[in-house]
Scaffold this active site. Structure first.
Site, PDB file in Angstrom:
ATOM      1  N   GLU A 157       0.825  -1.196   0.000  1.00  0.00           N
ATOM      2  CA  GLU A 157       0.000   0.000   0.000  1.00  0.00           C
ATOM      3  C   GLU A 157       0.866   1.255   0.000  1.00  0.00           C
ATOM      4  O   GLU A 157       1.982   1.258   0.530  1.00  0.00           O
ATOM      5  CB  GLU A 157      -0.926   0.014   1.217  1.00  0.00           C
ATOM      6  CG  GLU A 157      -2.011  -1.058   1.147  1.00  0.00           C
ATOM      7  CD  GLU A 157      -2.900  -1.101   2.384  1.00  0.00           C
ATOM      8  OE1 GLU A 157      -4.116  -1.306   2.214  1.00  0.00           O
ATOM      9  OE2 GLU A 157      -2.387  -0.947   3.505  1.00  0.00           O
ATOM     10  N   CYS A 183       3.485   8.476   1.130  1.00  0.00           N
ATOM     11  CA  CYS A 183       4.098   7.494   2.015  1.00  0.00           C
ATOM     12  C   CYS A 183       4.201   6.196   1.230  1.00  0.00           C
ATOM     13  O   CYS A 183       3.190   5.634   0.807  1.00  0.00           O
ATOM     14  CB  CYS A 183       3.226   7.324   3.261  1.00  0.00           C
ATOM     15  SG  CYS A 183       3.813   6.069   4.416  1.00  0.00           S
ATOM     16  N   CYS A 211       6.694  -6.909   6.441  1.00  0.00           N
ATOM     17  CA  CYS A 211       7.813  -6.400   7.232  1.00  0.00           C
ATOM     18  C   CYS A 211       8.276  -7.491   8.181  1.00  0.00           C
ATOM     19  O   CYS A 211       7.464  -8.221   8.740  1.00  0.00           O
ATOM     20  CB  CYS A 211       7.386  -5.154   8.021  1.00  0.00           C
ATOM     21  SG  CYS A 211       8.741  -4.391   8.966  1.00  0.00           S
ATOM     22  N   CYS A 218       7.278  -5.717  15.090  1.00  0.00           N
ATOM     23  CA  CYS A 218       6.796  -4.832  16.151  1.00  0.00           C
ATOM     24  C   CYS A 218       5.341  -5.189  16.448  1.00  0.00           C
ATOM     25  O   CYS A 218       4.497  -5.141  15.540  1.00  0.00           O
ATOM     26  CB  CYS A 218       6.912  -3.373  15.731  1.00  0.00           C
ATOM     27  SG  CYS A 218       8.625  -2.860  15.380  1.00  0.00           S
ATOM     28  N   CYS A 228       2.149  -2.942  15.411  1.00  0.00           N
ATOM     29  CA  CYS A 228       2.057  -2.507  14.018  1.00  0.00           C
ATOM     30  C   CYS A 228       1.435  -3.605  13.168  1.00  0.00           C
ATOM     31  O   CYS A 228       1.900  -4.750  13.174  1.00  0.00           O
ATOM     32  CB  CYS A 228       3.456  -2.154  13.499  1.00  0.00           C
ATOM     33  SG  CYS A 228       3.511  -1.752  11.738  1.00  0.00           S
ATOM     34  N   CYS A 255      -0.152   5.610  10.208  1.00  0.00           N
ATOM     35  CA  CYS A 255       1.054   4.890  10.621  1.00  0.00           C
ATOM     36  C   CYS A 255       0.707   3.629  11.398  1.00  0.00           C
ATOM     37  O   CYS A 255      -0.091   3.656  12.329  1.00  0.00           O
ATOM     38  CB  CYS A 255       1.942   5.789  11.488  1.00  0.00           C
ATOM     39  SG  CYS A 255       2.768   7.068  10.556  1.00  0.00           S
TER      40      CYS A 255
END
Length: 375
Positions: A112, A125, A132, A136, A139, A367
């Site tokens: 995205e 962004c 990823c 974390c 997230c 975010c």
């Protein structure tokens, strides 16, 4: 009852066996572009013409490249500008000034990007990895795991699409110019260093070799891969470095940002300070505010002490981010009064601090929310 967040392992190397995307003009340096022309049996200026369409006119449709010979137009453009991003869905928020696009890559991977128009700038962004591997737990992207690294051209194509959307008036406010790029989409940019630096070089190169953006308007984010942070300081490209810290002490950061078990708070902050010292660029410290987790007043004091120990010569700025909710997370955003006190404590100790204006949370475009779900 909220389910506990899964604990995933750190993954620094993408899984093997994934194919590579087709070679694209944006992947090629000057020598490689000349070789590509030779391979096509065309003069070098043909590649420059295609580059002018792509980087200057933000055009990817070969039918509109009328300065190329009609008989070989599709062959030339097809070889240099293969389709890399297949638009699956566009979602809008903030009256259309925030646009989140879901892309399907050549191998089915989903990523995205988010385009945000403000009164004084337009920022995209971008993602640098499909998924990823930093794990974390707060997230959504990190909880999805890592599929693969993206190529330089796959990164650049997101920027070109956003620039074209602005230029063609697709965002409310009339035609405009894309001014800023932030590597804060899916993925850890420093874990895909070669492609990310290649993309940055294309962004700052003047047209028709690149997009002609200002390096100072490009932000590269990292959770703290120290060797790559140090390498970035040697590149001679004064981008803004953003360090996603999220905690000032190792005990908590080990939990929130698992890479901290390899590179401690002291090590990542020192690497950020060294970057500022070498580049003379102020570093941004990203800090997601999580209720009763990392938002205590004493942690604000600790964060200020950690940062001010390197001096107050304007090397750092703290960017507090109200936590954006993600499915299954046990954490929520800080209380407004706790957020205000956190800011007050930092400012009282001389640390420049702002609270980020959250955009796109209602379309899961803020975010920590990018999960690239095809549903």
């Amino acid at each position: 009852m909220t389910e506990p967040t899964r604990a995933l392992p750190l993954v620094l190397t993408p899984p093997k066996g994934r194919g590579k995307p087709p070679r694209h003009l944006a992947d090629l340096d000057a020598a490689e572009r000349k070789a590509a022309a030779d391979d096509l049996g065309e003069p070098a200026f043909r590649v420059k013409q295609v580059a002018h369409h792509y980087f200057s006119r933000l055009e990817r449709d070969s039918a509109k490249m009328t300065d190329l010979p009609a008989a070989s137009r599709d062959r030339i453009a097809g070889a240099l500008l293969p389709d890399l991003l297949d638009q699956v869905r566009v979602m809008e928020a903030d009256g259309g000034t925030t646009r989140k696009t879901l892309w399907r890559l050549f191998d089915g991977s989903l990523v995205e990007s988010v385009l945000m128009r403000y009164p004084d700038r337009a920022t995209i962004c971008v993602s640098s990895q499909a998924g990823c591997g930093m794990a974390c737990p707060f997230c959504a992207t990190g909880q999805g795991g890592l599929q693969r690294n993206m190529s330089t051209a796959e990164i650049i194509d997101q920027v070109v699409d956003g620039a074209a959307a602005m230029a063609n008036g697709l965002v409310p406010g009339g035609p405009g110019r894309l001014s800023n790029v932030v590597f804060m989409g899916m993925g850890e940019p420093m874990a895909n260093y070669k492609a990310v630096i290649g993309a940055v070089r294309r962004m700052v190169a003047p047209a028709p070799d690149g997009l002609g953006l200002s390096a100072r308007n490009i932000t590269v984010s990292t959770v703290g891969l120290v060797p790559r942070m140090k390498q970035l300081a040697t590149e001679g490209i004064p981008v803004t470095l953003a360090l996603s810290l999220h905690a000032p002490d190792d005990e908590l950061r080990n939990e929130l940002v698992p890479i901290n078990t390899r590179f401690s708070v002291a090590e990542v902050v020192e690497a950020a300070w060294e970057y500022a010292k070498v580049t003379k660029r102020r570093v941004s410290i990203e800090y997601a505010m999580m209720r009763d987790i990392n938002d205590q007043a004493w942690r604000a004091d600790m964060l200020a002490d950690v940062l001010s120990s390197y001096g107050d010569w304007g090397w750092v700025h703290v960017n507090l981010i109200p936590l954006n909710p993600t499915p299954g997370s046990k954490w929520t955003a800080s209380r407004p009064e706790d957020e205000r006190e956190f800011v007050r404590r930092l400012v009282a100790k001389g640390i420049p601090t702002t609270v980020r204006d959250t955009r796109g949370s209602d379309i899961d475009g803020a975010c920590g929310q990018l999960a690239a779900a095809d549903a």
